[in-house]
Design a protein around this motif. Structure first.
Motif, PDB file in Angstrom:
ATOM      1  N   GLY A 109       0.778  -1.228   0.000  1.00  0.00           N
ATOM      2  CA  GLY A 109       0.000   0.000   0.000  1.00  0.00           C
ATOM      3  C   GLY A 109       0.808   1.276   0.000  1.00  0.00           C
ATOM      4  O   GLY A 109       0.314   2.332   0.413  1.00  0.00           O
ATOM      5  N   ALA A 110       2.038   1.234  -0.487  1.00  0.00           N
ATOM      6  CA  ALA A 110       2.920   2.403  -0.404  1.00  0.00           C
ATOM      7  C   ALA A 110       2.594   3.493  -1.419  1.00  0.00           C
ATOM      8  O   ALA A 110       2.997   4.643  -1.237  1.00  0.00           O
ATOM      9  N   PHE A 111       1.859   3.165  -2.510  1.00  0.00           N
ATOM     10  CA  PHE A 111       1.649   4.131  -3.593  1.00  0.00           C
ATOM     11  C   PHE A 111       0.171   4.262  -3.952  1.00  0.00           C
ATOM     12  O   PHE A 111      -0.576   3.282  -3.953  1.00  0.00           O
ATOM     13  N   ILE A 133       2.577  -5.204  -8.196  1.00  0.00           N
ATOM     14  CA  ILE A 133       2.024  -3.855  -8.378  1.00  0.00           C
ATOM     15  C   ILE A 133       0.774  -3.688  -7.529  1.00  0.00           C
ATOM     16  O   ILE A 133       0.599  -2.666  -6.844  1.00  0.00           O
ATOM     17  N   ALA A 134      -0.120  -4.676  -7.565  1.00  0.00           N
ATOM     18  CA  ALA A 134      -1.332  -4.605  -6.753  1.00  0.00           C
ATOM     19  C   ALA A 134      -0.999  -4.534  -5.265  1.00  0.00           C
ATOM     20  O   ALA A 134      -1.664  -3.825  -4.499  1.00  0.00           O
ATOM     21  N   ARG A 135       0.037  -5.243  -4.856  1.00  0.00           N
ATOM     22  CA  ARG A 135       0.418  -5.244  -3.438  1.00  0.00           C
ATOM     23  C   ARG A 135       0.857  -3.871  -2.962  1.00  0.00           C
ATOM     24  O   ARG A 135       0.494  -3.441  -1.855  1.00  0.00           O
ATOM     25  N   VAL A 136       1.662  -3.169  -3.768  1.00  0.00           N
ATOM     26  CA  VAL A 136       2.194  -1.871  -3.317  1.00  0.00           C
ATOM     27  C   VAL A 136       1.213  -0.723  -3.541  1.00  0.00           C
ATOM     28  O   VAL A 136       1.468   0.394  -3.102  1.00  0.00           O
ATOM     29  N   LEU A 137       0.090  -0.991  -4.206  1.00  0.00           N
ATOM     30  CA  LEU A 137      -0.937   0.036  -4.373  1.00  0.00           C
ATOM     31  C   LEU A 137      -1.801   0.124  -3.116  1.00  0.00           C
ATOM     32  O   LEU A 137      -2.202  -0.881  -2.537  1.00  0.00           O
TER      33      LEU A 137
END
Length: 243
Positions: A109-111, A133-137
């Motif tokens: 969830g960083a971005f 990508i889904a993880r860091v969104l």
């Protein structure tokens, strides 16, 4: 006819982006174009989300990351596997880092937004890359991804007696792959044309990649008239599941 394959072969990708020469030649081909600008459309799709944090994956020389820095107040981070591309992006003032989209070095969830411009078809394990990508969104975050449809530059490839290849992530199969990780996926086609004025322009494009270079030996010494090819970029906006 010669087939062109393995856009997601790691050795091919490393060779193509270990310096900027091939990328610069391919970008230079798009000087005489019609239709919407897909790069601007991608930036607009990111800006529309009013993000406070943005990640660009496969940033190349960093032009889009730099543009996002100027058009938003967000914190912008960019990654690329190529040390040379990261060096060039840093030269533009971008916080660029060497990293792999299949193993992103960021917290969950960083971005708020992730931009992937014409790079997902280079990822060997695309499902893993999209999962990362889904993880860091963050919840309700969005991925903006660009690629090409199967008829992109088809007239140019036919001129060089090259068969069009199926992209690992293209206009025809991109939505299906994105829906494995995102609830809402929107597709926008941005068709136009690109004109190659002379044989030198054609040679420059085919010479930009070892996968296209076999066409060089078959090219004539001149063009009877400018070569007009279809340009078929596709923009996807994928929104993350809330939970």
């Amino acid at each position: 006819m010669t087939d062109v394959r393995a856009l997601n072969d790691p050795a091919h990708v490393r060779a193509q982006y270990e310096d900027e020469a091939g990328l610069a030649a391919r970008k230079a081909a798009y000087r005489d174009v019609t239709g919407p600008d897909p790069r601007e459309a991608a930036v607009d799709a990111v800006v529309e989300a009013s993000p406070t944090t943005i990640l660009e994956v496969g940033c190349g020389e960093g032009e889009l990351a730099e543009q996002l820095m100027h058009e938003t107040t967000a914190t912008v981070v960019a990654i690329d596997q190529s040390e040379r591309m990261v060096e060039l992006a840093r030269g533009r003032g971008v916080d660029a880092r060497v990293a792999d989209v299949q193993d992103l070095p960021f917290a969950d969830g960083a971005f708020d937004a992730v931009l992937a411009g014409w790079m997902l078809y280079h990822v060997p394990d695309l499902d893993r890359g999209l999962g990362e990508i889904a993880r860091v969104l963050a919840p309700n975050g969005r991925l903006v991804a660009t690629t090409n449809a199967s008829d992109h530059l088809v007239e140019l490839l036919a001129f060089g007696e090259l068969e069009r290849w199926s992209l690992p992530f293209g206009g025809e199969n991109g939505e299906e792959q994105l829906r494995r990780h995102f609830d809402d996926v929107e597709r926008v086609d941005l068709p136009g044309t690109v004109t190659f004025a002379d044989i030198e322009a054609v040679r420059s494009y085919f010479g930009s990649s070892d996968r296209l270079a076999p066409a060089l030996e078959r090219l004539p010494t001149r063009l009877a008239e400018p070569l007009v090819a279809r340009r078929s970029p596709v923009l996807f906006v994928a929104r993350k599941r809330r939970s």
